[in-house]
Write a protein that holds these residues in place. Structure first.
Motif, PDB file in Angstrom:
ATOM      1  N   PRO A  83       0.826  -1.210   0.000  1.00 48.86           N
ATOM      2  CA  PRO A  83       0.000   0.000   0.000  1.00 48.86           C
ATOM      3  C   PRO A  83       0.857   1.256   0.000  1.00 48.86           C
ATOM      4  O   PRO A  83       2.070   1.207   0.253  1.00 48.86           O
ATOM      5  CB  PRO A  83      -0.795  -0.116   1.300  1.00 48.86           C
ATOM      6  N   GLU A  84       0.226   2.374  -0.289  1.00 46.12           N
ATOM      7  CA  GLU A  84       0.915   3.658  -0.196  1.00 46.12           C
ATOM      8  C   GLU A  84       1.219   3.923   1.264  1.00 46.12           C
ATOM      9  O   GLU A  84       0.349   3.807   2.124  1.00 46.12           O
ATOM     10  CB  GLU A  84       0.017   4.763  -0.762  1.00 46.12           C
ATOM     11  N   GLY A  85       2.481   4.276   1.550  1.00 46.42           N
ATOM     12  CA  GLY A  85       2.860   4.468   2.947  1.00 46.42           C
ATOM     13  C   GLY A  85       2.662   3.190   3.725  1.00 46.42           C
ATOM     14  O   GLY A  85       1.894   3.136   4.676  1.00 46.42           O
ATOM     15  N   ALA A  86       3.324   2.125   3.299  1.00 46.21           N
ATOM     16  CA  ALA A  86       3.128   0.787   3.850  1.00 46.21           C
ATOM     17  C   ALA A  86       3.121   0.797   5.378  1.00 46.21           C
ATOM     18  O   ALA A  86       4.000   1.394   6.004  1.00 46.21           O
ATOM     19  CB  ALA A  86       4.225  -0.146   3.344  1.00 46.21           C
ATOM     20  N   PRO A  87       2.142   0.156   6.010  1.00 45.64           N
ATOM     21  CA  PRO A  87       2.038   0.159   7.476  1.00 45.64           C
ATOM     22  C   PRO A  87       3.120  -0.713   8.113  1.00 45.64           C
ATOM     23  O   PRO A  87       3.059  -1.934   8.077  1.00 45.64           O
ATOM     24  CB  PRO A  87       0.642  -0.424   7.716  1.00 45.64           C
ATOM     25  N   LEU A  88       4.119  -0.079   8.677  1.00 43.59           N
ATOM     26  CA  LEU A  88       5.206  -0.797   9.319  1.00 43.59           C
ATOM     27  C   LEU A  88       5.246  -0.425  10.799  1.00 43.59           C
ATOM     28  O   LEU A  88       4.771   0.643  11.193  1.00 43.59           O
ATOM     29  CB  LEU A  88       6.543  -0.433   8.656  1.00 43.59           C
ATOM     30  N   TYR A  89       5.810  -1.292  11.608  1.00 43.59           N
ATOM     31  CA  TYR A  89       5.889  -1.053  13.049  1.00 43.59           C
ATOM     32  C   TYR A  89       7.245  -0.417  13.367  1.00 43.59           C
ATOM     33  O   TYR A  89       8.278  -1.094  13.307  1.00 43.59           O
ATOM     34  CB  TYR A  89       5.713  -2.356  13.812  1.00 43.59           C
ATOM     35  N   PRO A  90       7.277   0.870  13.709  1.00 41.00           N
ATOM     36  CA  PRO A  90       8.549   1.590  13.806  1.00 41.00           C
ATOM     37  C   PRO A  90       9.503   1.075  14.868  1.00 41.00           C
ATOM     38  O   PRO A  90      10.721   1.205  14.731  1.00 41.00           O
ATOM     39  CB  PRO A  90       8.116   3.036  14.122  1.00 41.00           C
ATOM     40  N   ASP A  91       8.982   0.468  15.935  1.00 36.89           N
ATOM     41  CA  ASP A  91       9.858   0.031  17.012  1.00 36.89           C
ATOM     42  C   ASP A  91      10.398  -1.388  16.814  1.00 36.89           C
ATOM     43  O   ASP A  91      11.184  -1.866  17.627  1.00 36.89           O
ATOM     44  CB  ASP A  91       9.133   0.125  18.353  1.00 36.89           C
ATOM     45  N   MET A  92       9.989  -2.043  15.741  1.00 35.09           N
ATOM     46  CA  MET A  92      10.473  -3.397  15.457  1.00 35.09           C
ATOM     47  C   MET A  92      11.671  -3.336  14.524  1.00 35.09           C
ATOM     48  O   MET A  92      11.820  -2.398  13.735  1.00 35.09           O
ATOM     49  CB  MET A  92       9.375  -4.247  14.813  1.00 35.09           C
ATOM     50  N   SER A  93      12.529  -4.342  14.604  1.00 36.21           N
ATOM     51  CA  SER A  93      13.588  -4.461  13.595  1.00 36.21           C
ATOM     52  C   SER A  93      12.958  -4.964  12.305  1.00 36.21           C
ATOM     53  O   SER A  93      11.851  -5.521  12.309  1.00 36.21           O
ATOM     54  CB  SER A  93      14.670  -5.431  14.061  1.00 36.21           C
ATOM     55  N   VAL A  94      13.654  -4.766  11.216  1.00 34.08           N
ATOM     56  CA  VAL A  94      13.146  -5.231   9.918  1.00 34.08           C
ATOM     57  C   VAL A  94      12.923  -6.739   9.953  1.00 34.08           C
ATOM     58  O   VAL A  94      11.879  -7.240   9.504  1.00 34.08           O
ATOM     59  CB  VAL A  94      14.127  -4.858   8.789  1.00 34.08           C
ATOM     60  N   LYS A  95      13.869  -7.476  10.512  1.00 33.45           N
ATOM     61  CA  LYS A  95      13.746  -8.937  10.564  1.00 33.45           C
ATOM     62  C   LYS A  95      12.564  -9.362  11.418  1.00 33.45           C
ATOM     63  O   LYS A  95      11.796 -10.263  11.040  1.00 33.45           O
ATOM     64  CB  LYS A  95      15.038  -9.556  11.106  1.00 33.45           C
ATOM     65  N   SER A  96      12.382  -8.717  12.580  1.00 32.06           N
ATOM     66  CA  SER A  96      11.262  -9.062  13.456  1.00 32.06           C
ATOM     67  C   SER A  96       9.930  -8.796  12.766  1.00 32.06           C
ATOM     68  O   SER A  96       8.986  -9.583  12.878  1.00 32.06           O
ATOM     69  CB  SER A  96      11.341  -8.271  14.765  1.00 32.06           C
ATOM     70  N   PHE A  97       9.869  -7.675  12.056  1.00 31.72           N
ATOM     71  CA  PHE A  97       8.644  -7.336  11.344  1.00 31.72           C
ATOM     72  C   PHE A  97       8.326  -8.374  10.273  1.00 31.72           C
ATOM     73  O   PHE A  97       7.180  -8.855  10.180  1.00 31.72           O
ATOM     74  CB  PHE A  97       8.774  -5.949  10.706  1.00 31.72           C
TER      75      PHE A  97
END
Length: 241
Positions: A83-97
């Protein structure tokens, strides 16, 4: 090539605003389709309805031959969505996400390694998402969209925020994956539509204004270029006066 996606008279209204207005089209395996149009043309709204995130006001959507009203879970599992502005969790590491997203989809963690390598983000797997540049954020979003190797990919402005080298990488990936998948790309970039897509659906004010390959759209509208056809089909008579 088999039909993978179909919409029939699909509409979404907000009061008197027709965000998507009576759109019908079908897509097949092996097609890379640009949903091309100016801001407010209805591109993101159309994608959000196809993925099931937004309920249509009217119309039907079929994914792999099944109506998503009756087979919502099966449809969603067949679609990868950036999606536009993909919903990501800012406090997680990329791998954890990515591990979390893989777990939600019932995938093993080898899918994470493969998606990270494909999206060229292995060097930032240990970083917190909030520390990433906009370009890396888009690539992490792209990685999550391909985790399950879905037959249908919907990518909303996939190269937004990427530098020229990153754009080339993602565009090359899309062209490679498009040989076996159905890929819809939302974009307002004429260059992107021309270089990586074999079909263009040109939208304006929620309606389909043209549907075909680049050469067909130029010829049918008696224009010299896609840019000229774009201006002709997305500029109202009032604006021309």
């Amino acid at each position: 090539m088999s039909e993978t996606l179909k919409t029939i008279r699909l509409s979404k209204t907000y009061g008197n605003i027709h965000a998507v207005d009576d759109i019908s089209f079908s897509a097949k395996e092996g097609e890379i389709i640009a949903l091309l149009g100016p801001n407010g043309a209805g591109k993101s709204t159309l994608m959000n309805m196809i993925t099931g995130y937004l309920a249509p006001t009217s119309g039907e959507i079929f994914v792999l031959g099944r109506n998503i009203k009756d087979y919502s879970q099966e449809a969603k599992s067949s679609i990868g969505f950036l999606p536009e502005g993909a919903p990501l969790y800012p406090d997680m590491s990329v791998k954890s996400f990515l591990n979390y997203m893989a777990e939600l989809r019932g995938l093993n963690f080898s899918a994470v390694s493969k998606a990270a390598e494909t999206a060229n983000i292995t060097q930032v797997l240990s970083q917190r998402i909030e520390t990433l540049s906009k370009g890396y954020l888009r690539r992490v979003g792209f990685a999550q969209s391909i985790l399950s190797n879905p037959p249908i990919l919907l990518l909303d402005e996939p190269t937004d925020g990427l530098d020229p080298n990153q754009k080339d990488h993602i565009r090359t990936l899309i062209k490679q994956m498009g040989k076996e998948k159905t890929i819809l790309i939302s974009t307002h970039l004429l260059e992107e539509a021309e270089t990586i897509c074999n079909r263009i659906i040109l939208l304006n004010k929620g309606r389909i204004m043209a549907d075909g390959n680049c050469a067909d759209i130029i010829t049918q509208n008696r224009c010299q270029s896609l840019a000229e056809a774009f201006r002709k089909l997305t500029t109202s008579e009032e604006e021309n006066q």
